[in-house]
Design a protein around this motif. Structure first.
Motif, short mmCIF file in Angstrom:
data_model
loop_
_atom_site.label_atom_id
_atom_site.label_comp_id
_atom_site.label_asym_id
_atom_site.label_seq_id
_atom_site.Cartn_x
_atom_site.Cartn_y
_atom_site.Cartn_z
N ILE A 68 -29.35 34.00 0.89
CA ILE A 68 -28.62 35.16 0.37
C ILE A 68 -29.57 36.36 0.20
O ILE A 68 -29.24 37.49 0.57
CB ILE A 68 -27.93 34.81 -0.96
CG1 ILE A 68 -26.77 33.83 -0.72
CG2 ILE A 68 -27.43 36.06 -1.66
CD1 ILE A 68 -26.12 33.32 -1.98
N SER A 69 -30.74 36.10 -0.35
CA SER A 69 -31.71 37.19 -0.52
C SER A 69 -32.10 37.79 0.82
O SER A 69 -32.26 39.01 0.96
CB SER A 69 -32.96 36.66 -1.24
OG SER A 69 -32.65 36.29 -2.56
N HIS A 70 -32.27 36.91 1.83
CA HIS A 70 -32.63 37.40 3.16
C HIS A 70 -31.53 38.29 3.73
O HIS A 70 -31.80 39.36 4.29
CB HIS A 70 -32.89 36.21 4.08
CG HIS A 70 -33.23 36.59 5.49
ND1 HIS A 70 -34.41 37.19 5.83
CD2 HIS A 70 -32.51 36.46 6.65
CE1 HIS A 70 -34.44 37.41 7.14
NE2 HIS A 70 -33.29 36.99 7.66
N LEU A 71 -30.27 37.88 3.60
CA LEU A 71 -29.15 38.66 4.11
C LEU A 71 -29.03 40.00 3.39
O LEU A 71 -28.85 41.04 4.01
CB LEU A 71 -27.84 37.87 3.97
CG LEU A 71 -27.66 36.68 4.92
CD1 LEU A 71 -26.43 35.87 4.52
CD2 LEU A 71 -27.53 37.16 6.36
N LEU A 72 -29.13 39.96 2.08
CA LEU A 72 -28.99 41.20 1.30
C LEU A 72 -30.15 42.15 1.57
O LEU A 72 -29.97 43.38 1.52
CB LEU A 72 -28.92 40.87 -0.19
CG LEU A 72 -27.66 40.13 -0.66
CD1 LEU A 72 -27.78 39.76 -2.14
CD2 LEU A 72 -26.42 40.97 -0.44
N GLY A 73 -31.32 41.61 1.86
CA GLY A 73 -32.48 42.46 2.10
C GLY A 73 -32.48 43.14 3.45
O GLY A 73 -33.28 44.05 3.69
N GLN A 74 -31.58 42.72 4.35
CA GLN A 74 -31.54 43.31 5.69
C GLN A 74 -30.78 44.63 5.75
O GLN A 74 -30.88 45.34 6.74
CB GLN A 74 -30.90 42.32 6.67
CG GLN A 74 -31.77 41.11 6.98
CD GLN A 74 -31.11 40.17 7.97
OE1 GLN A 74 -29.89 40.11 8.09
NE2 GLN A 74 -31.93 39.43 8.70
N SER A 75 -30.02 44.96 4.71
CA SER A 75 -29.21 46.17 4.75
C SER A 75 -29.59 47.10 3.62
O SER A 75 -29.77 46.69 2.47
CB SER A 75 -27.71 45.80 4.61
OG SER A 75 -26.93 46.97 4.48
N LEU A 76 -29.73 48.39 3.98
CA LEU A 76 -29.93 49.44 2.98
C LEU A 76 -28.74 50.39 2.95
O LEU A 76 -28.84 51.49 2.41
CB LEU A 76 -31.23 50.20 3.25
CG LEU A 76 -32.52 49.46 2.92
CD1 LEU A 76 -33.73 50.29 3.30
CD2 LEU A 76 -32.57 49.10 1.43
N ASP A 77 -27.64 49.94 3.55
CA ASP A 77 -26.40 50.72 3.50
C ASP A 77 -25.57 50.21 2.33
O ASP A 77 -25.31 49.01 2.22
CB ASP A 77 -25.63 50.57 4.81
CG ASP A 77 -24.32 51.32 4.80
OD1 ASP A 77 -24.34 52.56 4.93
OD2 ASP A 77 -23.27 50.67 4.61
N VAL A 78 -25.11 51.13 1.48
CA VAL A 78 -24.42 50.73 0.26
C VAL A 78 -23.14 49.96 0.57
O VAL A 78 -22.90 48.87 0.04
CB VAL A 78 -24.10 51.96 -0.61
CG1 VAL A 78 -23.32 51.54 -1.86
CG2 VAL A 78 -25.38 52.68 -1.02
N GLU A 79 -22.29 50.50 1.45
CA GLU A 79 -21.02 49.86 1.75
C GLU A 79 -21.22 48.49 2.39
O GLU A 79 -20.53 47.52 2.03
CB GLU A 79 -20.19 50.75 2.69
CG GLU A 79 -19.69 52.04 2.05
CD GLU A 79 -18.70 51.77 0.92
OE1 GLU A 79 -17.92 50.80 1.05
OE2 GLU A 79 -18.72 52.49 -0.09
N SER A 80 -22.16 48.39 3.32
CA SER A 80 -22.40 47.10 3.97
C SER A 80 -22.89 46.06 2.98
O SER A 80 -22.47 44.89 3.02
CB SER A 80 -23.43 47.27 5.10
OG SER A 80 -22.95 48.16 6.08
N THR A 81 -23.76 46.47 2.07
CA THR A 81 -24.29 45.54 1.07
C THR A 81 -23.19 45.05 0.16
O THR A 81 -23.09 43.84 -0.13
CB THR A 81 -25.39 46.23 0.25
OG1 THR A 81 -26.43 46.69 1.12
CG2 THR A 81 -25.98 45.27 -0.77
N ILE A 82 -22.34 45.96 -0.30
CA ILE A 82 -21.26 45.57 -1.22
C ILE A 82 -20.29 44.60 -0.55
O ILE A 82 -19.87 43.60 -1.15
CB ILE A 82 -20.53 46.83 -1.71
CG1 ILE A 82 -21.44 47.65 -2.63
CG2 ILE A 82 -19.24 46.47 -2.44
CD1 ILE A 82 -20.90 49.00 -2.99
N HIS A 83 -19.94 44.86 0.71
CA HIS A 83 -18.97 44.00 1.39
C HIS A 83 -19.58 42.66 1.83
O HIS A 83 -18.84 41.70 2.11
CB HIS A 83 -18.38 44.72 2.61
CG HIS A 83 -17.37 45.76 2.24
ND1 HIS A 83 -17.71 47.06 1.92
CD2 HIS A 83 -16.02 45.69 2.12
CE1 HIS A 83 -16.62 47.73 1.63
NE2 HIS A 83 -15.59 46.94 1.74
#
Length: 434
Positions: free
Chosen positions: A7-22
């Motif tokens: 989960i940490s790896h997936l969340l760390g790959q995006s710095l886009d707010v909308e993509s991270t939230i979804h």
């Protein structure tokens, strides 16, 4: 632990707010519940449903209606979520659907709530709540980082935009057009720039340059160069004198890595008794030679190379004078054009000379050069590109006495019309004559 690491790896790959939230609900369902929702809260305490997923896609509309604060969210659940937005412990709810909620904590404040519906065959266990709390903590950090990145990106783009003129001057007898193509639309601020400013009626300063480096230091240097050059030329300094004083200012800054190449031109519309067109006094400080495209299709590189600014105290600069007749166009550019890489090496000056054909407007020439660059290579740009075109329109010429009488008559008929009607009539007449 592997689950949390993934989960940490997936969340760390995006710095886009909308993509991270979804992404957050996708990593929770189905392991920790049949559904998962993200509610965000603003500093005023207003709660909005930002993301939602369910193991059964057909159940999503009903669940959205139940959880959306703008819709059917029950008073009891709304109260609980508002309390949760200011508390740091999990809560359980049963109406209108069973689930548990844990806080999304950012670095400076609570960002919202992560809610998960109970699994299909059991209630949430203490381990489930521990995992949800840990995921919410990681998700809150990821959202907070994405928000910071978005703010930084917006600031960088606003600064980049501020380094270019909002609009180019418009005047009779001359046309200006320009384009800026950054190598990236991310956080890096490029060092290429162009500027056209009116010195006095019928006279302009046109400049195009490339500051070494990227980022805030290059942006600060670009702003300094543009503003100092404007002030010096408006005070009446000749180009060589203005660039010499500008070089002194840059040397005083003691930043030799922030040197600049610059092409500056003093432009003046021909006066009475002079050949029609434009006088161009040009100085090149380490910059590429502009291309002069004659109305008859011939092209030539103009100007004499000189010393770049900000490197040494003693400059070697030469001013050259050129005449742009009606139908001629002057094209200035940065080295991102000629050093554009493609399947046959660098784009080069020879391809640019071929692409720079006579055009009816300055904008048409910019469009033609851009099309040639894009056709040469589809690879992402590795350097910024700036283009500046100066065109002398060809005035329309009546082809017969009848046409002349028609123009005179049309002018008489529109002399009492509204300004807008006069403009439309003149435009139509010019197009017919052309």
């Amino acid at each position: 632990m592997t689950y949390l690491a993934d989960i940490s790896h997936l969340l760390g790959q995006s710095l886009d707010v909308e993509s991270t939230i979804h992404l957050i609900p996708q990593v929770v369902v189905p392991r920790l519940g049949q559904w998962c929702a993200i509610h965000l809260s603003d500093p005023a305490g207003k709660i909005t449903l930002a993301a939602l997923t369910h193991t059964d896609e057909n159940a999503i509309p009903e669940l959205r209606a139940a959880l959306d604060p703008r819709g059917g969210l029950s008073h009891a659940l709304r109260t609980q979520l508002r309390q949760q937005a200011t508390m740091a412990s999990p809560i359980w709810f049963h109406h209108p659907t069973h689930g548990a909620a844990v806080p999304l904590l950012g670095a400076r404040r609570q960002l919202g709530i992560l809610s998960a519906g109970r699994p299909a065959d059991r209630a949430h266990t203490a381990e489930d709540i521990t995992l949800l709390t840990d995921i919410a903590r990681r998700a809150g950090t990821a959202i907070d980082n994405a928000i910071r990145s978005a703010h930084h990106h917006a600031t960088s783009q606003a600064l980049q935009k501020a380094l270019l003129p909002r609009a180019l001057p418009a005047a009779d007898g001359i046309e200006f057009a320009a384009d800026y193509l950054p190598a990236t639309t991310g956080d890096d601020i490029g060092g290429d720039f162009y500027d056209v400013t009116t010195l006095r009626p019928g006279q302009w300063l046109a400049a195009i340059g490339d500051v070494c480096g990227k980022g805030p230091p290059a942006a600060a240097r670009t702003g300094q160069i543009r503003d100092v050059l404007r002030v010096l030329t408006r005070e009446g300094h000749p180009l060589i004198s203005a660039l010499t004083l500008l070089n002194d200012v840059m040397i005083d800054g003691a930043e030799p890595r922030q040197f600049c190449t610059l092409a500056a031109a003093h432009l003046q519309i021909a006066g009475p008794g002079q050949p029609p067109g434009l006088r161009c006094d040009l100085v090149l400080a380490g910059h590429e030679q502009p291309i002069l495209i004659r109305a008859n299709g011939t092209t030539e590189l103009i100007g004499e190379h000189g010393t770049a600014l900000g490197l040494i105290n003693q400059l070697h600069l030469t001013a050259t004078t050129h005449h742009l007749a009606p139908g001629d166009t002057l094209l200035a550019y940065t080295d991102g054009v000629t050093e554009r890489r493609g399947p046959h090496g660098l784009y080069g000056t020879h391809r640019l000379l071929t692409a720079a054909t006579p055009a009816t407007t300055a904008r048409d020439l910019i469009t033609a050069v851009r099309a040639s660059l894009e056709a040469y290579s589809e690879d992402p740009r590795t350097d910024d590109i700036a283009l500046l075109a100066i065109h002398i329109p060809t005035p329309p010429h009546p082809t017969s006495t009848t046409s002349t009488r028609a123009v005179t008559s049309a002018a008489d008929e529109t002399s009492h019309a509204t300004p807008h009607a006069q403009l439309l009539t003149r435009t139509s007449t010019d197009e017919n004559l052309t």
